[in-house]
Design a protein around this motif. Sequence first.
Motif, PDB file in Angstrom:
ATOM      1  N   LYS A   1     -12.271   0.227  -0.352  1.00  0.00           N
ATOM      2  CA  LYS A   1     -12.022   1.454   0.433  1.00  0.00           C
ATOM      3  C   LYS A   1     -13.127   2.447   0.334  1.00  0.00           C
ATOM      4  O   LYS A   1     -13.817   2.692  -0.661  1.00  0.00           O
ATOM      5  CB  LYS A   1     -10.750   2.112  -0.409  1.00  0.00           C
ATOM      6  CG  LYS A   1      -9.346   1.342  -0.014  1.00  0.00           C
ATOM      7  CD  LYS A   1      -8.340   1.898  -0.788  1.00  0.00           C
ATOM      8  CE  LYS A   1      -6.913   1.478  -0.538  1.00  0.00           C
ATOM      9  NZ  LYS A   1      -5.853   2.015  -1.244  1.00  0.00           N
TER      10      LYS A   1
ATOM     11  N   GLY B   1      -4.122   0.412  -6.768  1.00  0.00           N
ATOM     12  CA  GLY B   1      -3.558   1.317  -7.380  1.00  0.00           C
ATOM     13  C   GLY B   1      -2.017   1.591  -6.747  1.00  0.00           C
ATOM     14  O   GLY B   1      -2.024   2.316  -5.506  1.00  0.00           O
TER      15      GLY B   1
ATOM     16  N   GLU C   1       0.784  -1.202  -0.100  1.00  0.00           N
ATOM     17  CA  GLU C   1       0.134  -0.141   0.125  1.00  0.00           C
ATOM     18  C   GLU C   1       0.834   1.171   0.037  1.00  0.00           C
ATOM     19  O   GLU C   1       1.975   1.304   0.832  1.00  0.00           O
ATOM     20  CB  GLU C   1      -0.934   0.120   1.258  1.00  0.00           C
ATOM     21  CG  GLU C   1      -1.552   1.142   1.493  1.00  0.00           C
ATOM     22  CD  GLU C   1      -2.705   1.615   0.430  1.00  0.00           C
ATOM     23  OE1 GLU C   1      -2.292   2.359  -0.248  1.00  0.00           O
ATOM     24  OE2 GLU C   1      -3.849   0.687   0.474  1.00  0.00           O
ATOM     25  N   ASP C   2       0.453   2.210  -0.950  1.00  0.00           N
ATOM     26  CA  ASP C   2       1.426   3.319  -1.032  1.00  0.00           C
ATOM     27  C   ASP C   2       0.824   4.580  -0.229  1.00  0.00           C
ATOM     28  O   ASP C   2       1.499   5.630  -0.021  1.00  0.00           O
ATOM     29  CB  ASP C   2       1.777   3.769  -2.311  1.00  0.00           C
ATOM     30  CG  ASP C   2       0.313   4.275  -3.128  1.00  0.00           C
ATOM     31  OD1 ASP C   2      -0.788   3.282  -2.969  1.00  0.00           O
ATOM     32  OD2 ASP C   2       0.402   4.987  -4.082  1.00  0.00           O
ATOM     33  N   GLU C   3      -0.171   4.400   0.279  1.00  0.00           N
ATOM     34  CA  GLU C   3      -0.933   5.731   1.162  1.00  0.00           C
ATOM     35  C   GLU C   3      -0.587   5.531   2.636  1.00  0.00           C
ATOM     36  O   GLU C   3      -1.197   4.705   3.191  1.00  0.00           O
ATOM     37  CB  GLU C   3      -2.430   5.704   0.867  1.00  0.00           C
ATOM     38  CG  GLU C   3      -2.728   6.108  -0.566  1.00  0.00           C
ATOM     39  CD  GLU C   3      -4.215   5.718  -0.870  1.00  0.00           C
ATOM     40  OE1 GLU C   3      -5.172   6.372  -0.331  1.00  0.00           O
ATOM     41  OE2 GLU C   3      -4.313   4.857  -1.788  1.00  0.00           O
TER      42      GLU C   3
ATOM     43  N   ASP D   1      -2.918  -3.274  -2.184  1.00  0.00           N
ATOM     44  CA  ASP D   1      -3.730  -2.143  -3.023  1.00  0.00           C
ATOM     45  C   ASP D   1      -3.763  -2.264  -4.606  1.00  0.00           C
ATOM     46  O   ASP D   1      -2.730  -2.683  -5.076  1.00  0.00           O
ATOM     47  CB  ASP D   1      -3.035  -1.018  -2.496  1.00  0.00           C
ATOM     48  CG  ASP D   1      -3.851   0.425  -3.165  1.00  0.00           C
ATOM     49  OD1 ASP D   1      -5.021   0.534  -3.148  1.00  0.00           O
ATOM     50  OD2 ASP D   1      -3.040   1.270  -3.230  1.00  0.00           O
TER      51      ASP D   1
HETATM   52 CA    CA Z   1      -2.928   3.430  -3.747  1.00  0.00          CA
END
Ligand code: CA
Length: 236
Positions: A102, A54, A8-10, A52
């Motif tokens: 989400k 994205g 996950e990048d957030e 995730d």
């Molecule tokens: Ca993302």
Amino acid sequence: MQRILLVEDEPPIVSAVRERLEREGFAVLVAQSGEAALALIDPPSPDLLLVDVGLPGIDGFELLRRVRARGLDIPVIMLTARGDEIDRVVGLELGADDYVVKPFSLRELVARVRALLRRAVEVAELRARLATPQPSTPAALQIDPARRQASLHGIALPLRPREFDLLAFLARHPGQVFSREALLRQVWGQSEYLDARTVDVHVRRLRAHLAAADPAAAAMLQTEWGVGYRLVEAQD
Ligand code: CA
């Protein structure tokens, strides 16, 4: 401790999910890109991936594709955008086991994680059981369940139906001792009222049949005193 890899990048999602999963007793690894995740999935693999869709670089789908292409059977939950039905369908087709949308509730996520891990353990146990070679029946003794016939060294044994059932049951579990009560249950079924001595009588008759075909074979059907009976491989 079960290990979960969160891809996950957030940062807010990473910290919230990590904190909750750690509180639930899991060890959490974090990768902020698909590429970083690939470096972490080889055996000893994490027990579960949260991916995730994205991501910067390769997206969650491509990561999932590569995980499966490596032959890794790790359970995967995809984290998809709200209302993105296509994402869910594609994810499941690529071999995701589940998805959450989400914004998801952490409680819901934990429930899905636990359910998948439980299933993975069950599948692993089933595979291990299937992979374990079953002990073979005594070689000289042949049981043909379809024709309900038993033979010893090629000599057909003239068994009555319950004698056949008893022999076939013991032959399916070579070397294993069964109490008379267990044999009554397994072979005669619980519906009938029978004395445990019924088993003794049938064992005696079976021994006689075996001995008639081969005098040494009566010893295959052994008495474990105070415990019950077992069938073993004939000794030369
Ligand atoms: Ca993302």
